[in-house]
Design a protein around this motif. Sequence first.
Motif, PDB file in Angstrom:
ATOM      1  N   PRO A  42       0.811  -1.229   0.000  1.00 36.85           N
ATOM      2  CA  PRO A  42       0.000   0.000   0.000  1.00 36.85           C
ATOM      3  C   PRO A  42       0.836   1.267   0.000  1.00 36.85           C
ATOM      4  O   PRO A  42       0.406   2.297  -0.525  1.00 36.85           O
ATOM      5  CB  PRO A  42      -0.829  -0.129   1.289  1.00 36.85           C
ATOM      6  CG  PRO A  42      -0.928  -1.599   1.518  1.00 36.85           C
ATOM      7  CD  PRO A  42       0.398  -2.149   1.070  1.00 36.85           C
ATOM      8  N   VAL A  49      -3.205   7.537  -3.481  1.00 40.60           N
ATOM      9  CA  VAL A  49      -4.542   7.493  -2.902  1.00 40.60           C
ATOM     10  C   VAL A  49      -4.426   7.501  -1.381  1.00 40.60           C
ATOM     11  O   VAL A  49      -3.330   7.372  -0.826  1.00 40.60           O
ATOM     12  CB  VAL A  49      -5.313   6.241  -3.376  1.00 40.60           C
ATOM     13  CG1 VAL A  49      -5.585   6.301  -4.873  1.00 40.60           C
ATOM     14  CG2 VAL A  49      -4.542   4.963  -3.033  1.00 40.60           C
ATOM     15  N   ASP A  50      -5.562   7.654  -0.703  1.00 43.48           N
ATOM     16  CA  ASP A  50      -5.532   7.646   0.754  1.00 43.48           C
ATOM     17  C   ASP A  50      -5.194   6.249   1.263  1.00 43.48           C
ATOM     18  O   ASP A  50      -5.339   5.258   0.537  1.00 43.48           O
ATOM     19  CB  ASP A  50      -6.888   8.100   1.304  1.00 43.48           C
ATOM     20  CG  ASP A  50      -8.020   7.153   0.911  1.00 43.48           C
ATOM     21  OD1 ASP A  50      -8.254   6.178   1.651  1.00 43.48           O
ATOM     22  OD2 ASP A  50      -8.643   7.389  -0.149  1.00 43.48           O
ATOM     23  N   ALA A  52      -6.563   4.026   3.257  1.00 47.45           N
ATOM     24  CA  ALA A  52      -7.593   2.982   3.224  1.00 47.45           C
ATOM     25  C   ALA A  52      -7.774   2.439   1.808  1.00 47.45           C
ATOM     26  O   ALA A  52      -7.885   1.224   1.593  1.00 47.45           O
ATOM     27  CB  ALA A  52      -8.913   3.523   3.753  1.00 47.45           C
ATOM     28  N   THR A  53      -7.788   3.333   0.825  1.00 48.73           N
ATOM     29  CA  THR A  53      -7.928   2.905  -0.568  1.00 48.73           C
ATOM     30  C   THR A  53      -6.693   2.156  -1.032  1.00 48.73           C
ATOM     31  O   THR A  53      -6.787   1.174  -1.777  1.00 48.73           O
ATOM     32  CB  THR A  53      -8.172   4.122  -1.474  1.00 48.73           C
ATOM     33  OG1 THR A  53      -9.331   4.821  -1.027  1.00 48.73           O
ATOM     34  CG2 THR A  53      -8.368   3.695  -2.922  1.00 48.73           C
ATOM     35  N   ALA A  54      -5.517   2.595  -0.582  1.00 46.61           N
ATOM     36  CA  ALA A  54      -4.277   1.909  -0.941  1.00 46.61           C
ATOM     37  C   ALA A  54      -4.283   0.472  -0.425  1.00 46.61           C
ATOM     38  O   ALA A  54      -3.881  -0.464  -1.135  1.00 46.61           O
ATOM     39  CB  ALA A  54      -3.081   2.668  -0.368  1.00 46.61           C
ATOM     40  N   THR A  55      -4.753   0.296   0.804  1.00 50.33           N
ATOM     41  CA  THR A  55      -4.847  -1.063   1.360  1.00 50.33           C
ATOM     42  C   THR A  55      -5.821  -1.907   0.557  1.00 50.33           C
ATOM     43  O   THR A  55      -5.555  -3.080   0.255  1.00 50.33           O
ATOM     44  CB  THR A  55      -5.290  -1.002   2.832  1.00 50.33           C
ATOM     45  OG1 THR A  55      -4.320  -0.270   3.585  1.00 50.33           O
ATOM     46  CG2 THR A  55      -5.432  -2.406   3.420  1.00 50.33           C
ATOM     47  N   LEU A  56      -6.950  -1.319   0.193  1.00 49.10           N
ATOM     48  CA  LEU A  56      -7.952  -2.038  -0.598  1.00 49.10           C
ATOM     49  C   LEU A  56      -7.377  -2.458  -1.947  1.00 49.10           C
ATOM     50  O   LEU A  56      -7.578  -3.582  -2.409  1.00 49.10           O
ATOM     51  CB  LEU A  56      -9.182  -1.154  -0.792  1.00 49.10           C
ATOM     52  CG  LEU A  56     -10.426  -1.815  -1.386  1.00 49.10           C
ATOM     53  CD1 LEU A  56     -10.966  -2.882  -0.436  1.00 49.10           C
ATOM     54  CD2 LEU A  56     -11.500  -0.771  -1.663  1.00 49.10           C
ATOM     55  N   LEU A  57      -6.624  -1.551  -2.602  1.00 48.73           N
ATOM     56  CA  LEU A  57      -6.024  -1.863  -3.897  1.00 48.73           C
ATOM     57  C   LEU A  57      -4.952  -2.945  -3.768  1.00 48.73           C
ATOM     58  O   LEU A  57      -4.828  -3.810  -4.648  1.00 48.73           O
ATOM     59  CB  LEU A  57      -5.426  -0.593  -4.508  1.00 48.73           C
ATOM     60  CG  LEU A  57      -6.438   0.460  -4.979  1.00 48.73           C
ATOM     61  CD1 LEU A  57      -5.722   1.741  -5.406  1.00 48.73           C
ATOM     62  CD2 LEU A  57      -7.288  -0.075  -6.126  1.00 48.73           C
ATOM     63  N   GLN A 388     -12.279  -6.505   3.706  1.00 48.67           N
ATOM     64  CA  GLN A 388     -11.964  -5.086   3.881  1.00 48.67           C
ATOM     65  C   GLN A 388     -13.205  -4.232   3.641  1.00 48.67           C
ATOM     66  O   GLN A 388     -13.403  -3.205   4.305  1.00 48.67           O
ATOM     67  CB  GLN A 388     -10.851  -4.677   2.907  1.00 48.67           C
ATOM     68  CG  GLN A 388     -10.235  -3.315   3.155  1.00 48.67           C
ATOM     69  CD  GLN A 388      -9.405  -3.273   4.418  1.00 48.67           C
ATOM     70  OE1 GLN A 388      -8.884  -4.297   4.858  1.00 48.67           O
ATOM     71  NE2 GLN A 388      -9.280  -2.093   5.015  1.00 48.67           N
ATOM     72  N   SER A 389     -14.071  -4.644   2.741  1.00 45.47           N
ATOM     73  CA  SER A 389     -15.287  -3.887   2.459  1.00 45.47           C
ATOM     74  C   SER A 389     -16.391  -4.163   3.482  1.00 45.47           C
ATOM     75  O   SER A 389     -17.271  -3.319   3.693  1.00 45.47           O
ATOM     76  CB  SER A 389     -15.797  -4.199   1.052  1.00 45.47           C
ATOM     77  OG  SER A 389     -16.180  -5.553   0.944  1.00 45.47           O
TER      78      SER A 389
END
Length: 439
Positions: A42, A49-50, A52-57, A388-389
């Motif tokens: 991430p 990206v922020d 949280a979004t980096a972790t999701l990606l 994560q979602s």
Amino acid sequence: MGFWTPDQDRLRHRAAVVSFAGSMLEYYDFFIYGTAAALVFPRVFFVDVDPATATLLAMLSFGIGYVARPVGAVILGHFGDRIGRKTVLVFTLLLMGGSTLSIGLLPDAHAIGRAAPIALTLLRLLQGLSAAGEQSGSNSLTLEHSASGNRAFFTSWTLTGTQAGAILATLVFIPVASLPEGELLSWGWRIPFLLSFVVLVVAYLVRRTMPETPAFSAIKSKQAVARFPVLALLRDYWGDVARVIVCALIATVSTVTAVFALGYATGRFGVPRTTMLWAGVLANALALLTQPLWALLADRIGRKPVFIGGVLGCAVMIFPYFTAVTSGNTTAIVAVSLVLSGLIYAAPNAIWPSFYAEMFETRVRYSGTAIGTQLGFLAAGFTPVISQSLVGDGRNGWIPVAVFIAACCVISAAAAATARETHAVGIEHLGKRLQKIGP
């Protein structure tokens, strides 16, 4: 079956060792990606990206490897059932080792911008293609070298090798994760990936000398090899393929603990990275001992009771696991990891190599196991991003995740209950009830 000679006895032991070593070394490559996706990627490849979004990606990039696996299963399964198990297994090692080494040499997003995550994802796809053929090929190789009364035991060493690969990957990452933040993010994370060159060389030398299986050699000598194995599989065994797909939902337990829980505990609750990593090492070390024992039991009483019991046990144990992880208590985290992963999950993990493979006859066994498992593993691959979602705020935000995992386990157990028990069936009779003259 015929008389079992000393040479055949040596070969079945050798097949188990080769499958163990190859699976361990190849899945070392596959597992270090999951650890890096949770702890490092991430902040290295998804920097625009922020957090949280980096972790999701990063979790999504982990799941992308599972998208490639059904495609790889069709391709590698076809050739595994057409030209033999051994040749395809050597190819999977070379593909996995090369793609993993390339990740270790890949410039990060600070150096090449958006090209970095794109290249990372493409290399992860190659890892997925390789992994699609590894376990299924090793299972077929070992099962077809084994006698009827010990097939579960010998094929369990393929998955025990996978556990060993997880241990090896985590042990390499523990000192790396302890580096100062700057050094970890700049060069430290690359070390486990670059070590894959050693993995590649050793695995190739171990696997290339293993002979083809007697079962496959027999159908090849009779010119009974299916011209289009996948077509024969889908025509004659579509019900068994569907059953394997659903049974394989149990793999969600593995990825939620190895990937999602790692990032969740360290990011949300301040659990030290080394605590979670060591908990995984100890649990997998216990599984090295328990999986062969579960397999021995399955050779005595059958595949279904051991598989179903372990799956339902996971559905229950996932709740105490997350309770302990969010408590931050090191002793509790290690204890529940040992029980869930090292003891309970070890049961279905040890049994599925024989349980799934015995649903198919020799000419479509590689394809059937590969396609069924890899389609089922799609859910496991995307479990970290789904989790994560689903996860909520606060200390009990994990409950929707645990409910999702428990539901997958219950569905898996229900599918297994519909299967035929095969522990006492000779290898020449496996799948015989569906045998037809095919393409």
